[in-house]
Enzyme design. Structure first.
Site: not given
Ligand code: CO
Length: 193
Positions: A91-92, A133-134, A137, A48, A43
């Protein structure tokens, strides 16, 4: 477009709802999918990639061949939450940091898709976790904000390394000032939100 890492200030910015879906937005979303696959994520939220818009992409298989598993959530809203479950997240924007996070087990989420149509769906398991989670963000919340104190302690050193790295990059002129970042986000919001 590139993925920004903690503690970049855009990751703390509350994204604004998009007004419409157009060709330029579709292009951004295609680039987000590309980056997500490239970095082996499941995701990726607009914040991000340094964009202040309420949109994220998801493919919980992480497999770019599985295009039927690709989801785009525009202006997503969770209307129901049921139960709780804890599982490991990463997380990226914090590569290689993993910790258990408690999330709602089942959710109902509404969002607009790429055709501008409103979609409501029920989600559970990894799909529900990834959506929560997204959406976090988009509200400027990261999974490390949701840890128990003992879990937070376990990743403290890793998180500090990201903070040190960010300071070094900023001193080297690779990252703009907080003011310049805020100004850019404001301009982007004025265009599309
Ligand atoms: Co993340």
């Amino acid at each position: 477009m590139e993925i920004i890492h903690y503690p970049h200030p855009t990751l703390r910015h509350k994204a604004k709802p998009l007004k419409k879906v157009d060709a330029e937005l579709k292009q951004m979303i295609a680039q987000m999918f590309e980056l997500m696959y490239e970095h082996e994520g499941i995701g990726l939220a607009a914040t991000q990639v340094d964009l202040p818009y309420r949109v994220f992409v998801l493919n919980i298989t992480g497999n770019r061949e599985q295009t039927d598993e690709e989801h785009v959530f525009i202006n997503p809203v969770i209307s129901h939450r049921k139960g709780h479950v804890e599982d490991t997240e990463g997380c990226l924007s914090l590569p290689k940091v993993y910790a258990p996070v408690r999330r709602a087990a089942n959710i109902v989420v509404s969002a607009f898709d790429l055709s501008g149509k409103q979609v409501t769906l029920e989600a559970s398991e990894l799909f529900a976790r990834a959506i929560q989670h997204e959406i976090d963000h988009l509200d400027g919340v990261m999974f490390i904000d949701r840890l128990t104190p003992s879990q937070e302690l376990k990743i403290k050193e890793q998180v500090r390394e990201f903070e040190d790295r960010f300071q070094r990059l900023r001193q080297a002129g690779a990252i703009p000032s907080d003011e310049a970042i805020a100004e850019r986000l404001k301009e982007l919001e004025a265009k599309r939100t």
